[in-house]
Design an enzyme around this catalytic site. Structure first.
Site, PDB file in Angstrom:
ATOM      1  N   CYS A  10      -2.825  -3.606   7.126  1.00 32.72           N
ATOM      2  CA  CYS A  10      -2.418  -3.799   8.522  1.00 32.72           C
ATOM      3  C   CYS A  10      -2.754  -2.563   9.355  1.00 32.72           C
ATOM      4  O   CYS A  10      -2.769  -1.436   8.866  1.00 32.72           O
ATOM      5  CB  CYS A  10      -0.928  -4.120   8.618  1.00 32.72           C
ATOM      6  SG  CYS A  10       0.159  -2.798   8.068  1.00 32.72           S
ATOM      7  N   GLU A  29      11.211 -33.164   0.900  1.00 38.05           N
ATOM      8  CA  GLU A  29      11.888 -33.946  -0.138  1.00 38.05           C
ATOM      9  C   GLU A  29      12.581 -35.092   0.576  1.00 38.05           C
ATOM     10  O   GLU A  29      13.741 -34.993   0.968  1.00 38.05           O
ATOM     11  CB  GLU A  29      12.866 -33.066  -0.921  1.00 38.05           C
ATOM     12  CG  GLU A  29      12.175 -31.878  -1.597  1.00 38.05           C
ATOM     13  CD  GLU A  29      13.052 -31.153  -2.589  1.00 38.05           C
ATOM     14  OE1 GLU A  29      14.032 -31.762  -3.083  1.00 38.05           O
ATOM     15  OE2 GLU A  29      12.773 -29.969  -2.874  1.00 38.05           O
ATOM     16  N   SER A  33      16.504 -38.751  14.344  1.00 40.28           N
ATOM     17  CA  SER A  33      16.178 -39.075  15.738  1.00 40.28           C
ATOM     18  C   SER A  33      17.397 -39.420  16.578  1.00 40.28           C
ATOM     19  O   SER A  33      17.508 -39.004  17.729  1.00 40.28           O
ATOM     20  CB  SER A  33      15.174 -40.235  15.776  1.00 40.28           C
ATOM     21  OG  SER A  33      13.957 -39.883  15.157  1.00 40.28           O
ATOM     22  N   GLU A  38       0.817  -1.208   0.000  1.00 38.66           N
ATOM     23  CA  GLU A  38       0.000   0.000   0.000  1.00 38.66           C
ATOM     24  C   GLU A  38       0.856   1.266   0.000  1.00 38.66           C
ATOM     25  O   GLU A  38       0.543   2.246  -0.690  1.00 38.66           O
ATOM     26  CB  GLU A  38      -0.927   0.012   1.224  1.00 38.66           C
ATOM     27  CG  GLU A  38      -1.917  -1.144   1.267  1.00 38.66           C
ATOM     28  CD  GLU A  38      -1.425  -2.331   2.081  1.00 38.66           C
ATOM     29  OE1 GLU A  38      -2.222  -2.917   2.821  1.00 38.66           O
ATOM     30  OE2 GLU A  38      -0.211  -2.656   1.970  1.00 38.66           O
ATOM     31  N   THR A  61      17.414 -40.321   3.680  1.00 37.85           N
ATOM     32  CA  THR A  61      17.749 -39.660   2.416  1.00 37.85           C
ATOM     33  C   THR A  61      19.159 -39.115   2.440  1.00 37.85           C
ATOM     34  O   THR A  61      19.902 -39.211   1.460  1.00 37.85           O
ATOM     35  CB  THR A  61      16.744 -38.530   2.135  1.00 37.85           C
ATOM     36  OG1 THR A  61      15.429 -39.089   2.017  1.00 37.85           O
ATOM     37  CG2 THR A  61      17.086 -37.792   0.858  1.00 37.85           C
ATOM     38  N   ALA A  66      14.769 -50.812  -6.992  1.00 40.44           N
ATOM     39  CA  ALA A  66      14.825 -51.730  -5.853  1.00 40.44           C
ATOM     40  C   ALA A  66      16.123 -51.569  -5.064  1.00 40.44           C
ATOM     41  O   ALA A  66      16.156 -51.778  -3.851  1.00 40.44           O
ATOM     42  CB  ALA A  66      14.674 -53.168  -6.342  1.00 40.44           C
ATOM     43  N   LEU A  87      19.933 -30.005  -1.281  1.00 39.66           N
ATOM     44  CA  LEU A  87      18.667 -29.403  -0.843  1.00 39.66           C
ATOM     45  C   LEU A  87      18.721 -27.878  -0.795  1.00 39.66           C
ATOM     46  O   LEU A  87      18.051 -27.251   0.024  1.00 39.66           O
ATOM     47  CB  LEU A  87      18.242 -29.961   0.526  1.00 39.66           C
ATOM     48  CG  LEU A  87      17.989 -31.467   0.583  1.00 39.66           C
ATOM     49  CD1 LEU A  87      17.583 -31.890   1.990  1.00 39.66           C
ATOM     50  CD2 LEU A  87      16.922 -31.894  -0.422  1.00 39.66           C
TER      51      LEU A  87
END
Length: 357
Positions: free
Chosen positions: A69, A288, A220, A46, A190, A158, A198
């Site tokens: 706002c 991902e 973990s 704005e 991964t 596989a 990434l």
């Protein structure tokens, strides 16, 4: 309003943690000012539109993609600027879900004698800021799972090989979705199998000008190697592990921010992790990862969208499925997905789907 939304989209990769907002000022059938919010701390849409309009803002209609706002944040309230400029009417697409704003901008404009209308192209405005809306309403980011799969529904061979299923055009499109995300989430499986970067790699811009989303790794038991590629690249890295396991010295010496989470299952509480990211102002998370993490998020109803790139190839028997889910005995237990849109990206097809919980 369509023009205001078009302008707002320019901020897809830069406004974090703020919403993407555009504004157009129109008077006597012509546009006299326009603007879009570029970056947190910089002027809102704005303000930029009012600056461009100058004295022609008086008596004009302001079309804004989000309720203006009304509170002091990094910048002054936009409603005050609109009132001072003598704008006669404000049309905004949707109410701001931020509790510091929600409804108050509307009321202050009305109290100042400004005509107000809302709801014009509200669906489009919501789509533009799904992550911000989710964080304001449910305290967590919008979670998008990105998948690249074959026509027989697999994300790898596989033997675990997965590079590359899709073509270069699809992989370039993924970079644009990464750039619009605040965080990229993956799992330790991964990292150990693929050692991914990434990061955002957009060739048309200098690498230093591209905002790198924070890379979040669910690990973990703190198995991340200190030599992992994502730890050696620019940008922040957050590793989420369990407080029951000691942090290895070699990992503690890296640049990664290691956050411990309690758990009764032996795995990081993914809901707690997302709430933590929400507190840090993360609006959109792009996942991902492998089947285990994607399946866990889906079973917890934490997947909001699936961004699926499907290649015209077959990977054969024993290949890897995208979601690790329990075996179903009843067709009524199927996971239903709502088809949002699809388009060709090079030789591949991109499909956007949303789970129906």
């Amino acid at each position: 309003m369509a023009r205001a939304l078009q302008l707002a989209r320019r901020g897809l990769a830069s406004t974090h943690p703020n919403p993407r907002v555009g504004c157009v000022l129109a008077r006597d059938g012509r546009i006299v000012g326009s603007g879009w919010h570029r970056k947190a701390g910089q002027p809102h849409a704005e303000i930029l539109a009012l600056r461009e309009a100058g004295i022609e803002a008086a008596g004009a209609t302001a079309y804004v993609t989000l309720e203006p706002c009304s509170h002091h944040g990094r910048t002054p309230p936009c409603v005050d600027a609109l009132i001072q400029a003598s704008v006669s009417r404000v049309v905004f697409a949707m109410e701001d879900p931020n509790p510091e704003v929600s409804g108050s901008g509307n009321r202050r404009l009305l109290n100042a004698g400004v005509e107000v209308q809302s709801g014009l192209m509200a669906i489009e405005a919501e789509e533009l800021n799904l992550g911000f809306m989710m964080r304001m309403r449910r305290k967590r980011p919008w979670v998008r799972v990105k998948l690249a799969q074959s026509m027989d529904g697999n994300i790898g061979l596989a033997n675990g090989t997965s590079q590359w299923i899709t073509g270069t055009a699809a992989r370039a499109d993924v970079q644009r979705w990464r750039a619009g995300s605040d965080a990229i989430l993956t799992g330790i499986g991964t990292v150990l199998s693929d050692d991914p970067s990434l990061n955002v790699r957009i060739s048309r811009e200098p690498e230093t000008s591209v905002r790198q989303p924070i890379r979040v790794l669910v690990d973990s038991h703190w198995r991340t190697p200190a030599s992992a590629r994502l730890l050696g690249l620019p940008g922040d890295v957050l590793i989420a592990g369990l407080n029951t396991d000691d942090l290895p010295a070699n990992l503690a010496s890296t640049k990664a921010e290691c956050i411990s989470f309690p758990s009764s299952t032996g795995r990081v509480d993914l809901h707690a992790l997302l709430l933590y990211l929400g507190k840090r102002g993360i609006n959109e998370v792009q996942v991902e990862a492998g089947a285990t993490l994607c399946g866990a998020l889906l079973q917890l109803s934490l997947v909001d969208e699936v961004l699926l790139y499907q290649a015209p190839v077959l990977l054969g028997g024993g290949a890897v499925s995208p979601f690790a889910l329990p075996i179903l005995d009843n067709m009524d237990d199927r996971v239903h997905l709502e088809w949002m849109d699809s388009r060709r990206i090079g030789k591949d097809q991109r499909i956007r789907l949303r789970p129906v919980y």
